[in-house]
Scaffold this active site. Sequence first.
Site, PDB file in Angstrom:
ATOM      1  N   GLY A  13       2.104  -1.035  11.743  1.00 16.73           N
ATOM      2  CA  GLY A  13       1.348  -2.101  12.388  1.00 16.73           C
ATOM      3  C   GLY A  13       0.288  -1.507  13.291  1.00 16.73           C
ATOM      4  O   GLY A  13       0.217  -0.281  13.487  1.00 16.73           O
TER       5      GLY A  13
ATOM      6  N   VAL B  32     -34.056  12.197 -15.260  1.00 21.75           N
ATOM      7  CA  VAL B  32     -34.529  10.846 -15.580  1.00 21.75           C
ATOM      8  C   VAL B  32     -35.844  10.906 -16.349  1.00 21.75           C
ATOM      9  O   VAL B  32     -36.733  11.692 -16.020  1.00 21.75           O
ATOM     10  CB  VAL B  32     -34.720  10.028 -14.273  1.00 21.75           C
ATOM     11  CG1 VAL B  32     -35.236   8.638 -14.591  1.00 21.75           C
ATOM     12  CG2 VAL B  32     -33.410   9.956 -13.513  1.00 21.75           C
TER      13      VAL B  32
ATOM     14  N   GLY C   1       3.903  -3.287  18.992  1.00 19.62           N
ATOM     15  CA  GLY C   1       5.297  -3.305  19.439  1.00 19.62           C
ATOM     16  C   GLY C   1       6.218  -2.476  18.584  1.00 19.62           C
ATOM     17  O   GLY C   1       7.450  -2.604  18.689  1.00 19.62           O
TER      18      GLY C   1
ATOM     19  N   SER D  89       7.052   0.814  18.584  1.00 21.95           N
ATOM     20  CA  SER D  89       7.944   1.723  19.302  1.00 21.95           C
ATOM     21  C   SER D  89       9.018   0.956  20.063  1.00 21.95           C
ATOM     22  O   SER D  89      10.190   1.377  20.107  1.00 21.95           O
ATOM     23  CB  SER D  89       7.134   2.600  20.269  1.00 21.95           C
ATOM     24  OG  SER D  89       6.244   3.438  19.549  1.00 21.95           O
TER      25      SER D  89
ATOM     26  N   SER E 190       0.357   4.252  10.469  1.00 23.40           N
ATOM     27  CA  SER E 190       0.275   4.532   9.014  1.00 23.40           C
ATOM     28  C   SER E 190      -0.621   3.501   8.328  1.00 23.40           C
ATOM     29  O   SER E 190      -0.136   2.657   7.580  1.00 23.40           O
ATOM     30  CB  SER E 190       1.664   4.574   8.386  1.00 23.40           C
ATOM     31  OG  SER E 190       2.449   3.457   8.736  1.00 23.40           O
TER      32      SER E 190
ATOM     33  N   GLY F 162     -29.433  10.097 -16.718  1.00 26.28           N
ATOM     34  CA  GLY F 162     -30.106  11.182 -16.016  1.00 26.28           C
ATOM     35  C   GLY F 162     -30.011  11.077 -14.516  1.00 26.28           C
ATOM     36  O   GLY F 162     -30.096  12.084 -13.822  1.00 26.28           O
TER      37      GLY F 162
END
Length: 637
Positions: free
Chosen positions: A476, A41, A481, A483, A550, A121
């Site tokens: 989710g 800089v 819910g 599974s 996920s 810079g």
Amino acid sequence: MTTAEKDTSYKTDALIASDIDAYLDTHQHKTLLRFITCGSVDDGKSTLIGRLLYDSKMIFEDQLAALEADSKTSGTQGAEIDFALLVDGLAAEREQGITIDVAYRYFATEKRKFIVADTPGHEQYTRNMVTGASTADLAVILIDARKGVLTQTRRHSYLANLIGIRHIVLAVNKMDLVGYDRATFDKIVAEYTEFATSIGIDTFTAIPISGFKGDNITALSPKMPWFTGPALLPHLETVELDQTADQARPFRMAVQWVNRPNLDFRGFSGTISSGSIRPGDAVRVLPSGKTSTISRIVTLDGDLDQAVAGQSVTLCFADEIDCSRGQVITAADAPAEVADQFEATLVWMDEDRLLPGRPYWMKIGTQTVSVAVQEPKYQIDINTLEHLATKTLDLNAIGVANITTDRDIPFAAYAEDQDLGGFILIDKMTNRTVAAGMIHFSLRRAQNVHWQATDLGREHHAAMKHQTPAVVWMTGLSGSGKSTIANLVEKKLARMNRHTFLLDGDNVRHGLNKDLGFTDADRVENIRRVGEVAKLMTDAGLIVLTAFISPFRAEREMVRGMMQPGEFIEVLIDTPLADAEKRDVKGLYKKARSGQLKNFTGIDSPYEAPESPEIRIDTTAMTADEAAQMIVDYLIP
């Protein structure tokens, strides 16, 4: 006007026109040098470029008048001009007195044309510096004579060398502020030489200058009689370019466009990156490996007998072979390598850190492919050049990692061919450029591992089961819910004699993914592995049901990309966080709220809900059984 006067006038006009034509012709055939100015800089980069523009008489009178007025406003003392204002175009730059964006400027002398990039810079704008350096032939590394070699000096020198800039000028600036002291200059050059040698810069040209005063810019300054040259501008005018080296390498041209104006013409347009080509030469198209010979080299000015590196041409083949945008035309007897796994250096340019395993777009040459980056082998400490252990890369970090593309691509080591060895990475969700990369070499396993063809394919397996393979991907929050619904869907499909398999998030972590934690990077790898397993199961003809949080859209899209079109069915189990927390059968939310459980989705780790899922289940409006039936009805109309 008399006849004689008219004749004289016409002759004068003709002479003027002739002079203009001669000037334009001379100017057109000048060589072009692209260079960057970089450093820390306030080292005086913008001032230096402004001085070059001023001394080369590339400033119009109205620009000069505005510059003088702006210089007074900016506080420049006396009659001095603040040349930095010619380049610092952004209001934020002028207010802070720094360069933020990359500013490109054009100027010319009697000997050469120039395009110069003024690069920032500040460390936070390193990505801008990489952008400016990517097309440069030469780098002017500025050092403030009062400060000496700084971290940014090392960083920019390392990047310039890494990117393949072969010509380095060390410009020790602001010599007027140290009394034009030779000892100061020699000390800085000695320190820089030691560092440059350690990173592989064998030669560079050191010049003591004052951009503000103009010393050693266009001519040698009497204030530094101990320096015998060259001055900066004469050096820039005479430095040898590397076009001859490009032409000596084997022929390479990436196809940018298939030119098919009518049924009687088919050509392949692009810019030749290396080598030369003539009609009759044998060529090979990669990655397919198909061969032909060149029948014509077409340009707007007519056909050529030869084309060389740097020229934009359209090549016609003697044979009708497949060739499309992104493929590479090479010399038949010296083709480029083809692979799908590489070691590469990455310069990370995004505020969001690298997530190993996450798919990114990779733009290399004229093609774009999907790529996954593995956990970095190491990160490079710019000051010490030490290799540091790391699991990711943050903004401005430089590291080395293995990368895997989703298909074979033609490539070359970046040190040999920047066009086929350099690439950028793009975030698939935001379209931001996140990294610049340079390929070192292909991995041996990319050459040794081949796909083994089998006689019975996925169509046979699906036909035996009398069903269409699919992946029902339920996503989710924890406790939504997933599974429960997935289990009900499988039981309903079993009663219909459908062949299924249920992949549950908790279950796979007992075996396949037991080595993974819950960091963002581990979550990415968790889903990548599950996606690969799901793909194998669809190849076997199964209907695959999954129940995974996920949390990231990018990974769900990655899995979608693994499957056949229409085979991936994204199901959002849409449950409000408060409702999911009330259920909390496993007590996970309570632990996350108390700080005992880190990286928990919905609490201290984000959840990115699908924007356009195939199915949305509102658990506040239907029972689990109704939700399961809704999914079955979608699968089996």
